[in-house]
Design an enzyme around this catalytic site. Structure first.
Site, mmCIF file in Angstrom:
data_model
loop_
_atom_site.group_PDB
_atom_site.id
_atom_site.type_symbol
_atom_site.label_atom_id
_atom_site.label_comp_id
_atom_site.label_asym_id
_atom_site.label_seq_id
_atom_site.Cartn_x
_atom_site.Cartn_y
_atom_site.Cartn_z
ATOM 1 N N GLY A 227 48.165 41.887 25.913
ATOM 2 C CA GLY A 227 47.337 41.364 24.830
ATOM 3 C C GLY A 227 46.684 40.055 25.191
ATOM 4 O O GLY A 227 47.362 39.069 25.447
ATOM 5 N N ASP B 140 43.285 45.796 31.954
ATOM 6 C CA ASP B 140 44.553 45.707 31.225
ATOM 7 C C ASP B 140 45.064 47.097 30.850
ATOM 8 O O ASP B 140 44.370 47.872 30.206
ATOM 9 C CB ASP B 140 44.379 44.849 29.970
ATOM 10 C CG ASP B 140 43.874 43.448 30.307
ATOM 11 O OD1 ASP B 140 44.206 42.935 31.395
ATOM 12 O OD2 ASP B 140 43.140 42.869 29.488
ATOM 13 N N ASP C 232 39.541 50.208 34.448
ATOM 14 C CA ASP C 232 39.759 49.255 33.371
ATOM 15 C C ASP C 232 40.827 48.309 33.910
ATOM 16 O O ASP C 232 41.578 48.666 34.827
ATOM 17 C CB ASP C 232 40.241 49.987 32.113
ATOM 18 C CG ASP C 232 40.572 49.036 30.984
ATOM 19 O OD1 ASP C 232 39.804 48.090 30.748
ATOM 20 O OD2 ASP C 232 41.620 49.240 30.341
ATOM 21 N N HIS D 58 31.832 39.822 24.786
ATOM 22 C CA HIS D 58 31.317 39.937 23.416
ATOM 23 C C HIS D 58 32.275 40.627 22.456
ATOM 24 O O HIS D 58 33.083 41.457 22.845
ATOM 25 C CB HIS D 58 30.001 40.733 23.428
ATOM 26 C CG HIS D 58 29.004 40.192 24.391
ATOM 27 N ND1 HIS D 58 28.621 40.862 25.522
ATOM 28 C CD2 HIS D 58 28.326 39.010 24.394
ATOM 29 C CE1 HIS D 58 27.738 40.125 26.187
ATOM 30 N NE2 HIS D 58 27.539 39.000 25.521
#
Length: 169
Positions: free
Chosen positions: A18, A10, A8, A91
């Site tokens: 964020g 972040d 992954d 998305h």
């Protein structure tokens, strides 16, 4: 044998701030560049799979994400490392950008990005692991049939990758 490691982005490779798209806000997690180099030197594919709902939310564009990923590659090259490929999901079903405001099979915890990478690189899922910092990352790893989903809670990423590669090889 581990043939691929999925990361992954972040919270695993870089500090979680964020909705990251600005290079100025990017900061590597301790040991991240060395962890990727460690994998590269052992012939382990390194693949990033990251949800980027900020695109669907209209906060930034796909091009912004690609610019940040190019920056990451240049930074990795400084230490003789590279990511084999970045996959990102733009998305979110409640987004404000209509074309990206959909339910898809690539947004983690669904395994679409991982399965696409397995297809693209001919990776046998049982020969791959994933490092993630959320339950949705671990669920995606399980749904894709990966050997393991590793919950990364911080610290030095190289140390964690080393432990897992040595322990699962």
């Amino acid at each position: 044998m581990i043939r691929a490691i999925f990361f992954d982005r972040d919270g695993v490779l870089n500090e979680e701030v964020g909705y990251l798209w600005e290079i100025e806000r990017f900061k590597w997690i301790d040991g991240a560049r060395d962890a990727i180099k460690f994998c590269n030197e052992r012939g382990i594919l390194t693949v990033v799979v990251t949800n980027q709902s900020g695109i669907a939310r209209g906060l930034y564009t796909a091009r912004d994400v690609e610019i940040l990923h190019d920056f990451m590659q240049k930074s990795l090259a400084e230490v003789g490392a590279h990511i084999d490929k970045f996959y990102y999901c733009p998305h979110h079903p409640k987004g404000s950008v209509e074309e990206f405001s959909v339910v898809c099979d690539c947004r983690k915890p669904k395994p679409g990005m991982i399965l696409k990478a397995c297809e693209d690189f001919k990776i046998e899922p049982a020969q791959a692991i994933m490092f993630g910092d959320s339950e949705r990352d671990i669920e995606a790893a399980k749904a894709a049939g990966l050997r393991a989903g590793i919950f990364f809670t911080g610290g030095n990423l190289l140390e964690e990758v080393y432990k897992q590669v040595e322990g699962l090889s």
